[in-house]
Every structure is written in C-alpha cells, then in structure tokens.
Design a protein around this motif. Sequence first.
Motif, PDB file in Angstrom:
ATOM      1  N   VAL A  50       0.840  -1.198   0.000  1.00  0.00           N
ATOM      2  CA  VAL A  50       0.000   0.000   0.000  1.00  0.00           C
ATOM      3  C   VAL A  50       0.878   1.252   0.000  1.00  0.00           C
ATOM      4  O   VAL A  50       0.694   2.166  -0.817  1.00  0.00           O
ATOM      5  CB  VAL A  50      -0.906   0.022   1.248  1.00  0.00           C
ATOM      6  CG1 VAL A  50      -1.765   1.276   1.253  1.00  0.00           C
ATOM      7  CG2 VAL A  50      -1.790  -1.216   1.293  1.00  0.00           C
ATOM      8  N   TYR A  78       3.014  -4.323  -6.558  1.00  0.00           N
ATOM      9  CA  TYR A  78       2.030  -4.983  -5.700  1.00  0.00           C
ATOM     10  C   TYR A  78       2.330  -6.482  -5.594  1.00  0.00           C
ATOM     11  O   TYR A  78       2.416  -7.044  -4.504  1.00  0.00           O
ATOM     12  CB  TYR A  78       0.654  -4.711  -6.302  1.00  0.00           C
ATOM     13  CG  TYR A  78      -0.477  -5.525  -5.785  1.00  0.00           C
ATOM     14  CD1 TYR A  78      -0.857  -5.447  -4.445  1.00  0.00           C
ATOM     15  CD2 TYR A  78      -1.193  -6.368  -6.628  1.00  0.00           C
ATOM     16  CE1 TYR A  78      -1.922  -6.179  -3.984  1.00  0.00           C
ATOM     17  CE2 TYR A  78      -2.257  -7.101  -6.166  1.00  0.00           C
ATOM     18  CZ  TYR A  78      -2.620  -7.018  -4.848  1.00  0.00           C
ATOM     19  OH  TYR A  78      -3.670  -7.741  -4.388  1.00  0.00           O
ATOM     20  N   THR A  81      -4.442  -2.525  -1.223  1.00  0.00           N
ATOM     21  CA  THR A  81      -3.598  -2.008  -2.292  1.00  0.00           C
ATOM     22  C   THR A  81      -4.393  -1.820  -3.578  1.00  0.00           C
ATOM     23  O   THR A  81      -4.201  -0.843  -4.304  1.00  0.00           O
ATOM     24  CB  THR A  81      -2.423  -2.960  -2.577  1.00  0.00           C
ATOM     25  OG1 THR A  81      -1.963  -3.468  -1.341  1.00  0.00           O
ATOM     26  CG2 THR A  81      -1.298  -2.256  -3.269  1.00  0.00           C
TER      27      THR A  81
END
Lengths: 322, 502
Positions: free
Chosen positions: B42, B68, B326
């Motif tokens: 995140v 990510y 995220t």
Amino acid sequence: MSSKYKIAAMSSIGALAMMGAALVSAGENGANYPSDDIQFLVAAGAGGGTDNFARTVKPMLEEQLGTSITIINLPSASGALAHQRTANGEPDGHTLDFASSTLVTSLAAGQNPTGLDQLTPVARMQSDVMTLIVNPEKYEDFDDFMTYAKDNPGKVIIGGTHAASPDKMAFLSFRDASGLDINFIPYDEEGSVSANILGGNIDGMFGEISSTLSYIESGKMKPILVFAEERLENFPEIPTTVEHGWDLTDGNERGVFVHAGTPPKVVSQIEQALKAVYDSDDYQTYEEKVNLHYREGWMGSDEYRQKLEKNLELYSRLIENT
Amino acid sequence: MTMLDSFLNGLAVVLQPMNLLILTSAVFIGFIGGALPGISGVILVVILLPVTYGMDPTAAFMLLTAIYGSTVFSGLITAILYRAPGTPEAVMTSFDGYPMTQQGQAGKALGIGVLSSAIGGLVGTIALIVFTPLLASVALRFSSPEYFALAILGLTVVASLGGKLILGLIGAALGLFIATIGIDPLTGTSRYTFGNLNLAEGVGLIPVIVGLFAISEVMKRTLGGDAHQPLTKVKVKIFDSAIMRKIGVTLSRSSILGVVIGILPGIGASTAAMVSYSEAVRWSKHPEAFGKGAPEGIAAPEAANNAAAMGALVPLFALGIPGSGTTAIILGAFIMHGLQPGPTFMVTSSELIYAVFAGLFIVNFMILLFSKPFIALFTRLLNIPYSALGPIIIMCCIVGTYSVRNSMFDVWLMLGFGVLGFLLEKIRFPLVAIILGLVLGPIAESELRRSLAMSQGDLSIFLSRPISATLIYISCLLLVIAIAAPLIRKYKQRSKCRETFS
C-alpha cells in the motif's frame, strides 16, 4: 527530574511558546505569509478522494504561494486526529487541514472532539452530488422504489460506509423527510456496498455519481433520486429531492481548514491562493476527470462556515432522533 | 479477438525494452519494500503514484501492479530469516519458516517460500486471465452470511491446532478482544478507547504483528544471551524434487483457496494465507509438526497469499471493486489517469488490461529468477553479530510501523505488544491463535450483525443461502471431528491397555 521541576519546566516552555506565537502573529499581518514551508494534514487515508484532492492541489498551491508543501495523512479516527493537530498547532496558517464532510458528520456523532469553534474553514473546493442509487433489476425508478418501501415497511436495506459518514446522514435525512421505514447497514468500504448492490443482496445506497459512474453507464446501477435543487444537466431524467418537497441538497464536500486563531489576513490570503488554484485550467481538468464538475464546488470562508454550522445542527438533530 | 490473441498482444507490449526495464525495477522496488517490516505494498504504491502521472497508462499500471505482486512475495524473506514479517500477508509464513531457520535450514525454507509464491502467483495470474468475468460473478454471490461462514470455518481450526485447546481458545479470544477496540463499525459506539483518539480507529494489524513477532524475538535473543548466529552460509534451493512431492497437494489446495478468497471484496491476501494455513494443518497427517518447521506451513500461506493478491485484481478489473487495500489505491490511480474501471472496463480498456496481465505473468517468473541473488544479499546480514543486527531490526520496525498511519502511538503500541509477545512465548502460548482471532474475529462479528440486519434478526439466513449453509455445515463437521478424534483415540488406547492387562 522530579515531577515538580518537570511541571515548572514544561509550563515555562509553554509560556515561551505562547509568547513566541504572539510575537509572530503580531508581526505577521499577513505581510510576509508564508514565512516557512507549509504542511497539509489530510484527514483521510492515502489514495482516497480527499487524499487525491490534497495531492492535486499541492503543486498548484506551491506555485501560487512560492513555498514547498509536505503532505501527511492522518486517517485515524475518521481524520479526527488531523483536526485535533491543526487546532492545537501554531495559528500561523502554515498547517492546512484537508477534510471532507466527515468532519461535521463525525462531530455530530460525537466521534470528533475538535469543534467548529476551534477551526476556521478557509474554503470549500468540491461539492459532490448525493444520489440514491439502486440495482435497476430491482427498481425501475424512484416511484417504484417508494411504492415498494411503503408497502413493505422495514424490508428495504440501504448500504453505506461507516456509522457516521456523509452517506449515513443522507440516509437519515431522507428517512426523516420521506417518513419511510427503511434500514441502514454500514460496511467497511464502499467496494463492499457496491458489490452487495450488484449482487442484489441489498436494495440501494446513497452515494456520489462520481464514484459510481461506470456502473451507471453500463446499466448495472441506476441513480433514481438526486439531492439537488435542480435536475442535473447530464442526467435530466432523474427527479430531485426538492421536486418531492424535501429540502435535502447536501452531498459530500471537501475543503480546507486552519487553526481558529489564524489572523484573518492570513486566512484571506490562503483563500485567494486557493481560489486561483480552483479557477486554473489544470484544477478544472482534474475535477472533470474525477466527475466532480456537476455543480459549483467553490465556497468562500464565511459562507462555508455558515453552511457547516447549519449542517452540524441538522445532523446532530437527526442522530439524536434515532 | 480471442483471449489468447489479446494476451499475446499484451505480451508484445510488455516485452518492449522500456517496459521490461520498468517491470524489472518495479520487482526490485517491491522486493525491498516487501522485505522491510511495516513497508507494505500500500505504502509503496502510494509513494510511486505521483511518479506514474507522467507515464503512459499501460506502463504506469504495469509498474504499480508489479510492485504490488512482488511485495506480497518478498515479505517472506524477513519472516523466515528474522521472524519479522515484511508484510502482514507473510505473518503466517514465520510460524514454520523461522523454526526452520533456527534449525539451520533457512535455505530450504526460503526455497520452499519462493517456489510456493511463484506457483501461487502463476495460478492466480492464470485465473485472472482466463476466468475474470466468471470469478467476478462468484464474488457477487458472497454477502454477509457467506463472509461470516468463511470466518467461522477459519476460526474452527483453533480446535485442530493440537494439544493446547484451552490456550488456543484463550488466544483466539484475546485476538478477538484486541479487534473489538475502537469505534464499532456498525453503530459508531466507542469500545475500550477510553476517550483516546488514537484508539478510535482500532488497533492496527501491523503494530500487533511487528510487536508480537519481530520485537519479541529480538528481546528473546538479546535477553537470552543468544548472540551467535546459528548459520553462516545459506544456500537457497528452489527446485527440490523431494520437497516438491511433499508439498504438492498443499500447493494446489492453497493456490485455489487463495484465488477464491482473494476475489472476495474486502478481505485480502492476509486472510487467504491464514485460512489456507488452517486448512493445511487440518488436512495434514502430522498437525503437531506445524509451528515447529513443517514445509507445508510455509507452502500453504505463501501459495495462498500470492494467489490471493492476483485474485484481488479480478473484481477490480471486472467490476471496479477493489478486493484489498492495495487494489483500492490502484483503483484510485485508474481514476486519476482518467480511466473508468467498472463493468465495461474489460471491453473499453482491453489492451491496457491484457498488457497488465502479461506483465504480472512475467513478474512471477522474475520472482523465481531474481529472488536468489536478492535473498543472498539478505542472508549475508545473518553474519552480522546479533548485537548489531537486533537494533537494526528494531529500528526498521519502528520506522515501518510509524509510516503506516504517521502515528507515534502505534509505535508505542508495537513495542508494548513486543513485551507481551516475549512474555507469552515464555509460557509457550500459541501466538497463531491470537492472530486468527485478530484477523478473522472482526469479520465474523460484523458480518454476523450485518447478516442479522439483512434478515431482521432471523438466524435461518445462514442456512437458507446455499454457499453459507455449505460452509457452516463443513465447519460443524470439522469441529466435531477435531474434538471427537482425540477422544476416540484415547478410548481405543484405554481398551488396548485393558486388553493387555487382562
């Protein structure tokens, strides 16, 4: 150090700080503002609407004021920490609090201890349009929804985010005005609400057109009531609350706040800079990109304060009645 | 254009030198961020978001999604080597990974982790490419009753953890209690906050995890005078046929579980890792080996969390609904780039989406390829005396925890949980039960209340919906088996004893 000395030392530091602040604000009639770097406290987590707002304004305001700006996200307690830190900081206009309507809704719900007397609203820059959104497979239009809700008291479920959010207030004020017997279930995030509507598990939600536009365009969701005085240019077929005789026009708003003791000259200086940002092509392009251009966002300091106070009164009454 | 054509076109875009370079750097940034405790995907995505504004959207989203994917992977490195999970997704990995390191098998543990991550990630990516529209409709069938049933299924494993049922229940209750702190999500009432604003948002997962695991371990080793490193050379072996045979079943089950849990909006890779760890314990012939260095204990959470990370992209691309924290930020990034994720996104932006898919596909191979040299860098740190390494770990934990919410309060909380973890370890308390309660408890609580609000208080809602009914029946069955099996065994032993006596 014994505690007695500690207290003495702390109070003298406090006194010095206060004197310093008094000197600074006396010397600073806004003539040399900004005298230092500026800090944005964002009363929301990174990546959300309020954060995007602050991060978009940042380079534009840096240019306007000729200073550099740092951004700190303080999402805890629905942003209450950001308001508290702004209200307890220096009243020199170097700390700007970027907040949404959650500031007043959480204040009304007793979750935010920083009152409107401790902050000065500088300007409102965004005013999103609240709508009642449903799954079109369930309800064709608002009349359909009203008929069902009247015939089935207690059966209609509206989803929303958090227990003290702008959409909860929209729900409360709608229920209050319409007299319908409908229920509210708060979810942790907007995505869960959307998923439950798409899946047909709940009946609808109060939300902004801006964040649901893609569902609306693809026909998976349908706004059936707009919280506005007049019908929206882009959605002329949707009836408004005012048409139905309900004085409900509030949506989620985003604006900028400073310490209540900030000299008026400094406040108006920031207000002017923000207005210049608001009027710029870059900012307007951004508003259009994120679908915030359906109605005028700008509101100056005094007008915004009156609006916030009126909203607070309404929300407090609505919460008390539940 | 068929799906394969679109994918190959995407692959052609990804293989352009500039895009490959972006992808490679994204993987490295993700590796570093994921390995540092507290710095999660995140935060990295938020930091890099402004950088992507100037980029072409395809490159921008390849960068963000690759970061990510690789952060979810690299959380395992510090979880295994120092019991300091780099990301919340990797917390379950430390339960069996760290004991293996203590037994001098760090290389083996890391190898299992890398392989499981890559396989989980690949299964997830393939599911993403092939089944996105189909899976999205499955996600929409999940509402509160189903989430409740899923959380209950995960929680029942406390009964299977072996031996210390009472301690397990206390741990789960403690986790649940910690999760209760804060503003009640449904009514807005403050619970156990004592008027402290810092507690209003609740106790974050990161301070608890970093404190209970990383800090308590540093304390244990420092106070225990255990200043020596148990190993000097770590050789990571990714492909080991003996191990692969052993963890094959766990890998397949966990990857599928990971994808399915990942696609559910609101619960992410951490929950997936937890549930699949639970299932690995439950279906194992040697449940008592878990927590002491079982290879399946690494394979299950790592395959699941990487599969779930990809799964979380399914509702994002197909419906515009983020499946995790995220992906919520990535959704915001799409909007800032003037794109409109939603039900028609797959049609209107198919070129971009297939390029992102192809990018993710390649990222999983990059993880296999690059993880070895990167891990070598980290294992070299093991040769530093612990008197120097310990403070470095603590410092990383403090910085990482602070950065999550810019909160010094969280840092104190984290240190407090460090002390608590240290004390609980002394009495051999099962920390895994606390984490189960902390993560699954609040899902169970709020979804139970939401379900009842949906049905106006009628409990039959859980049994009248097919998915939730199935999950509830399975949990009941497994609970009965878990409790009855040891009793039956005891009874058999006793009758055997009697036979030998008579």
